[in-house]
Design a protein around this motif. Structure first.
Motif, PDB file in Angstrom:
ATOM      1  N   GLN A 158      10.696   9.023   1.373  1.00 56.93           N
ATOM      2  CA  GLN A 158       9.550   8.162   1.070  1.00 56.93           C
ATOM      3  C   GLN A 158       9.855   6.714   1.438  1.00 56.93           C
ATOM      4  O   GLN A 158       9.048   6.026   2.077  1.00 56.93           O
ATOM      5  CB  GLN A 158       9.227   8.267  -0.422  1.00 56.93           C
ATOM      6  CG  GLN A 158       8.059   7.427  -0.878  1.00 56.93           C
ATOM      7  CD  GLN A 158       7.943   7.421  -2.406  1.00 56.93           C
ATOM      8  OE1 GLN A 158       8.933   7.383  -3.125  1.00 56.93           O
ATOM      9  NE2 GLN A 158       6.706   7.468  -2.885  1.00 56.93           N
ATOM     10  N   SER A 159      11.051   6.281   1.061  1.00 56.39           N
ATOM     11  CA  SER A 159      11.445   4.897   1.331  1.00 56.39           C
ATOM     12  C   SER A 159      11.554   4.639   2.838  1.00 56.39           C
ATOM     13  O   SER A 159      11.079   3.625   3.355  1.00 56.39           O
ATOM     14  CB  SER A 159      12.776   4.632   0.622  1.00 56.39           C
ATOM     15  OG  SER A 159      13.395   3.522   1.153  1.00 56.39           O
ATOM     16  N   GLY A 200       6.025   2.381   8.171  1.00 55.40           N
ATOM     17  CA  GLY A 200       4.578   2.204   8.106  1.00 55.40           C
ATOM     18  C   GLY A 200       3.806   3.429   7.647  1.00 55.40           C
ATOM     19  O   GLY A 200       2.581   3.495   7.782  1.00 55.40           O
ATOM     20  N   GLY A 211      -3.050   4.566   7.936  1.00 55.36           N
ATOM     21  CA  GLY A 211      -2.479   4.046   6.696  1.00 55.36           C
ATOM     22  C   GLY A 211      -2.790   4.866   5.466  1.00 55.36           C
ATOM     23  O   GLY A 211      -2.513   4.423   4.345  1.00 55.36           O
ATOM     24  N   GLU A 212      -3.347   6.069   5.656  1.00 51.28           N
ATOM     25  CA  GLU A 212      -3.630   6.913   4.479  1.00 51.28           C
ATOM     26  C   GLU A 212      -2.326   7.272   3.749  1.00 51.28           C
ATOM     27  O   GLU A 212      -1.269   7.372   4.375  1.00 51.28           O
ATOM     28  CB  GLU A 212      -4.300   8.248   4.905  1.00 51.28           C
ATOM     29  CG  GLU A 212      -5.564   8.099   5.697  1.00 51.28           C
ATOM     30  CD  GLU A 212      -5.303   8.113   7.206  1.00 51.28           C
ATOM     31  OE1 GLU A 212      -4.243   7.591   7.623  1.00 51.28           O
ATOM     32  OE2 GLU A 212      -6.147   8.620   7.936  1.00 51.28           O
ATOM     33  N   THR A 213      -2.445   7.490   2.465  1.00 55.02           N
ATOM     34  CA  THR A 213      -1.263   7.939   1.711  1.00 55.02           C
ATOM     35  C   THR A 213      -1.115   9.451   1.880  1.00 55.02           C
ATOM     36  O   THR A 213      -2.049  10.213   1.613  1.00 55.02           O
ATOM     37  CB  THR A 213      -1.408   7.579   0.221  1.00 55.02           C
ATOM     38  OG1 THR A 213      -1.445   6.155   0.121  1.00 55.02           O
ATOM     39  CG2 THR A 213      -0.229   8.113  -0.584  1.00 55.02           C
ATOM     40  N   SER A 265       8.150   4.678   4.494  1.00 54.68           N
ATOM     41  CA  SER A 265       7.422   3.465   4.122  1.00 54.68           C
ATOM     42  C   SER A 265       7.827   2.306   5.046  1.00 54.68           C
ATOM     43  O   SER A 265       6.988   1.525   5.515  1.00 54.68           O
ATOM     44  CB  SER A 265       7.716   3.128   2.658  1.00 54.68           C
ATOM     45  OG  SER A 265       7.167   1.880   2.341  1.00 54.68           O
ATOM     46  N   GLU A 284       3.266   9.554  -1.071  1.00 52.72           N
ATOM     47  CA  GLU A 284       3.403   9.744  -2.521  1.00 52.72           C
ATOM     48  C   GLU A 284       4.079  11.089  -2.753  1.00 52.72           C
ATOM     49  O   GLU A 284       3.891  12.033  -1.975  1.00 52.72           O
ATOM     50  CB  GLU A 284       2.047   9.672  -3.224  1.00 52.72           C
ATOM     51  CG  GLU A 284       1.125  10.829  -2.920  1.00 52.72           C
ATOM     52  CD  GLU A 284      -0.165  10.781  -3.727  1.00 52.72           C
ATOM     53  OE1 GLU A 284      -0.346   9.837  -4.510  1.00 52.72           O
ATOM     54  OE2 GLU A 284      -0.989  11.694  -3.558  1.00 52.72           O
ATOM     55  N   SER A 314       2.731   5.677   4.501  1.00 52.85           N
ATOM     56  CA  SER A 314       2.679   5.628   3.038  1.00 52.85           C
ATOM     57  C   SER A 314       2.762   7.053   2.478  1.00 52.85           C
ATOM     58  O   SER A 314       1.965   7.925   2.849  1.00 52.85           O
ATOM     59  CB  SER A 314       1.372   4.955   2.613  1.00 52.85           C
ATOM     60  OG  SER A 314       1.197   5.090   1.241  1.00 52.85           O
TER      61      SER A 314
END
Lengths: 358, 525
Positions: free
Chosen positions: B388-389, B395, B362-364, B392, B399, B397
């Protein structure tokens, strides 16, 4: 006369530089400008070398840049193996000889590139400043004379619109409207493709065409100037209108204006002979600043109108990590600003004796 | 009274001036009733020089193609098989020796014949200019004169890509006598660029009239040209119009006749008497997932790359690209030998399984991309936002970390980006251009992918590179592309379209992945 006499009486022992107060004033300003120019070169050089990225890859391409021997030869040839202070010193020494380096992008001397780009921008900036002065002074004076009335409110709203409209958007809209819809403006560029540029004397196509007696080229160059000048002048008109209004309002409250009015002065003589003359110093400051920013801030307008000026050159140099090009632009913009400030300072001295004697 | 007269005179003068300005603004460029003999092409310049041996950028290729000729060429938009240009060729069985025989009677623009000496000089000149961006094209190729009309090119190992290389305008044949007289050499002391920026020295259908790398290039017909093209336009002006919206308006308003850089959306909104040629370009936009744990941390895992690969909704990404674009079916674009026919399809279950196997907790993850460099009209910012969307939803993440191209490219080429969007285009029309994606090669190393990490990929790439017949070559490239699609640290996304819009009286627009279009092929209908 009285003021001059008083000033020399206050400082009897101080002989002005250059023999006369005005000459001394000019020399002091000139010396200051040279110092500032030196500072500009230092800042430009430092900033250009702080930009992240690898100009060697940009200059050689990935293929050649992966060859160590080629990279080493390139570094040695351009003196990039020298410490930065040494590179700066070499840059200054070359600069004193008129050598601004060779553009990595165009492979041409930067001075020669700028000799083509700067006149293109100067031409459009001069046009914009002339239009701005004419319209801005007229609207600002009108608003001041008719303070609080509908025409004043209207001018203030218009000036606010001029200041608020994004230049890039306005350029696209006006190009679409005047060129594509109404067909009263020509397409992009400085000249129609069918015409060749006039022989270069000043680099300003309008002037050069006139000098060469090429009437058709002159008219075509004028036509191509219309839209960029219109778009660029909108912001400056808004700015000048507001400053002229404020300055004229201050002068209108002055005793000598009231006295003049009481003695029957009115109309153009009152406006140009007394009111605007009294309000000229702040207007001059704004005109100087606006002209400087017009010369250095035309990137987006030049992009829309495909105008091969200083803004386009600066953008292309920056995006291709052409450091000699970037430094050349920085230096020339610095020179332009200093030149304008110098001219404005001199005009201050001419317009107001108190300034040159201070 | 006199003042009034003065005002009226001034007003009349101003009106007359404005009217004249208006006339100048709307004056037609040609006479009426006759077919136009000149055209204006608007494009965002990537132009550094008119010296073909030093050029490596698209606009430069377009200009060189009009001024010079190469040994081989492509017919129209078919880039699969090189055809004779200034010469025809034969090759030996192991594709290491290529013998080129010059066409009879061909001449340069000064009327002198094209000879084997000109070929040897021109190719060795590029080979000798180590600072030229085009220098790598001659890497490993030896050039020898056989007789006045015959030249032999040889390589140490099989090189079926060599014929395609010889179509590249950087390897154009120059008038050696003229170029040598003006500073040309075959070593690194060559100083002919300045001359070639003012005068062309080739055998192409056009000659150089004027060149400004900032604003415009003017070409005029070569009266001595005796090649296969029959040019319709005697004068061609190629203008630098960096803003594609301006290109569109210039074309619609009749100020130009060709617009090269319109996006899919702009093409859809074109009005007036224009026609459009939309085809997939040869560029591939892809995601890079670095395999170096020191750079990428937990995501330096082939399973994580698979998770990303299957998480994406490719048709939804393609919506951003517009006319002419296609989903990238692999690192080799559709028009090239060995390209895969089908791309990856979204499979969220497979993505979820791969994500679990990768150890992702789950790290960004930071996605880097150049935000000022659209490729084929595709801006990377909306593309990154959509990725990105979609990630996401699967699952992962993400940036976003946009930056200007010039600052981003250094991180990319030095393998310091963990997760990024980039693009790749060929230097010449051959699938060998995509072998750098293999482990241990140029693009592979940018993804921290060493040869030791994927020896099977290296073997496949070597097989493709050294194939000696076209049949075995096509299979080898297909296998390479398939394996890369399954195991590689790249996720090919989009092949953007190339949209060339013209006034509708122009035909003959043939897209080429190197020189965009051959100006000499443009014809008046």
């Amino acid at each position: 006369m009285g003021k001059n006499t008083r000033a020399t009486r206050v400082h009897p022992a101080r002989a002005p530089l250059g023999g006369s107060p005005l000459a001394g004033y000019v020399l002091r300003r000139l010396g200051m400008s040279v110092l500032l120019l030196f500072g500009v070169t230092l800042v430009t050089f430092s900033l250009a070398n702080l930009v992240p990225g690898n100009p060697i890859v940009a200059a050689l391409g990935e293929g050649a840049a992966s060859n160590p021997a080629t990279v080493a030869a390139y570094i040695e040839k351009h003196g990039l193996d020298q410490p930065l202070p040494v590179q700066y010193l070499n840059y200054l020494l070359n600069l004193f000889q008129g050598d601004m380096g060779v553009s990595l992008r165009t492979a041409q001397p930067v001075a020669s590139d700028l000799a083509k780009a700067v006149p293109a921008t100067i031409e459009v900036a001069i046009g914009a400043i002339i239009v701005s002065l004419a319209v801005g002074v007229a609207l600002g004076s009108l608003a001041a004379y008719r303070r609080g009335k509908i025409s004043d409110q209207l001018v203030r709203v218009l000036s606010l619109i001029g200041l608020s409209i994004p230049t890039f958007w306005m350029a696209l809209v006006s190009f679409n409207f005047f060129f594509l819809q109404l067909r009263i403006a020509p397409g992009s560029g400085r000249l129609s493709p069918i015409l060749s540029p006039p022989p270069t004397v000043t680099g300003l196509y309008t002037i050069d065409a006139l000098l060469a007696g090429q009437w058709v080229t002159f008219m075509d160059a004028m036509a191509h100037l219309m839209l960029p000048v219109f778009v660029l002048s909108l912001f400056t008109i808004g700015l000048l209108t507001r400053f002229v209004r404020t300055s004229v309002l201050e002068v209108l409250d002055a005793d000598y204006i009231r006295a003049g009015r009481a003695k029957g002065l009115s109309g153009p003589r009152m406006l140009f002979g007394y009111t605007l003359r009294g309000a000229s110093l702040p207007i001059l400051t704004i005109v100087g600043l606006a002209f400087g920013s017009l010369l250095s801030g035309t990137v987006l307008v030049e992009a829309v109108f495909a105008w091969p000026g200083l803004g386009s050159y600066a953008y292309n140099s920056a995006t291709s990590l052409d450091l000699p090009g970037v430094m050349g632009v920085g230096l020339i913009v610095g020179v332009i600003y200093l030149g304008i400030n110098f001219a404005v300072d001199l005009l201050y001295g001419v317009l107001d004796p108190r300034v040159r004697l201070a | 009274m006199r003042t009034k007269i003065r005002y009226v005179a001034t007003a009349l003068g101003l009106s007359a001036s404005l009217a004249l300005v208006g006339c100048a603004a709307t004056a037609p460029e040609g006479g009426t009733g006759s077919a136009p003999t000149s055209i204006v092409i608007d494009t965002a310049f990537t132009l550094e020089t008119a010296d073909p041996g030093r050029n490596y950028v698209p606009t430069g290729y377009m200009v060189s193609k009009a001024l010079y000729e190469t040994l081989l060429d492509f017919a129209g938009s078919d880039e699969s098989t090189p055809v004779p240009g200034l010469a025809s060729y034969t090759q030996n069985d192991d594709a290491t020796v290529f013998t080129f025989t010059l066409d009879e009677g061909r001449v340069f623009s000064d009327g002198t014949p094209v000879t084997a000496d000109d070929v040897v000089f021109s190719l060795n000149r590029v080979k000798g200019m180590t600072e030229s961006k085009a220098n790598f094209l001659m890497e490993g190729i030896e050039v020898a004169k056989v007789d006045d009309k015959t030249v032999e090119l040889s390589t140490a190992t099989s090189s079926l890509k060599l014929p395609a290389l010889m179509t590249n305008p950087s390897l154009a044949i120059l008038n050696s006598k003229v170029v040598i007289e003006n500073g040309g050499t075959t070593d690194n002391t060559d100083a002919a660029e300045k001359f070639l920026n003012t005068t062309s020295a080739g055998s192409g259908p056009y000659i150089l009239d004027t060149l400004s790398v900032e604003s415009q290039v003017v070409l005029t017909g070569n009266e001595k040209y005796n090649g296969a093209e029959d040019i319709d336009f005697d004068r061609v002006v190629i203008r630098n119009v960096s803003e594609s919206a301006t290109q569109k308006m210039n074309l619609e308003g009749g100020d130009s006749q060709v617009a090269v850089d319109l996006s899919g959306d702009q093409v859809a909104g074109l009005s007036g008497a224009v026609s459009v040629t939309s085809v997939p370009s040869a560029q591939t936009i892809f995601l890079l997932l670095n395999q170096n744990p020191e750079v990428a941390g937990v995501t330096a895992n082939p399973e994580f790359a698979s998770a990303v690969r299957y998480a994406l909704d490719y048709p939804a990404l393609l919506e951003l690209a517009g006319a002419g674009s296609e989903q990238a079916t692999g690192v080799i674009p559709p028009s090239f030998l060995g390209a895969l026919t089908d791309g990856v399809k979204q499979d969220l279950a497979a993505s979820k399984a791969a994500l679990a196997a990768s150890g992702y907790a789950g790290e960004t993850i930071t996605l880097e991309y150049p935000n000022d460099y659209p490729v084929g009209g595709v801006s990377f910012t909306p593309l990154a936002e959509r990725i990105q969307s979609q990630l996401s939803a699967a699952g992962i993440s993400v940036e976003l970390a946009p930056a200007p191209f010039t600052t981003q490219i250094d991180e990319y080429v030095n393998g310091r980006e963990a997760f990024s969007i980039w693009f790749w285009g060929p230097d010449y029309a051959d699938s060998a251009n995509f072998l750098p994606f293999q482990a241990g090669a140029k693009v592979g190393l940018r993804a921290g992918w060493t040869a030791e990490a994927a020896p099977s990929i290296v073997e496949l790439a070597t097989a493709a590179e050294t194939a000696t017949s076209m049949e075995s070559r096509e299979g080898a490239f297909s296998d390479f592309a398939e394996a890369l699609q399954q195991q590689g640290p790249f996720v090919p996304l989009i092949v953007p379209g190339s949209n060339i819009a013209t006034a509708d009286f122009i035909s003959g627009v043939n897209y080429n992945s190197t020189w965009t279009m051959d100006i000499a092929e443009l014809q008046a209908k």
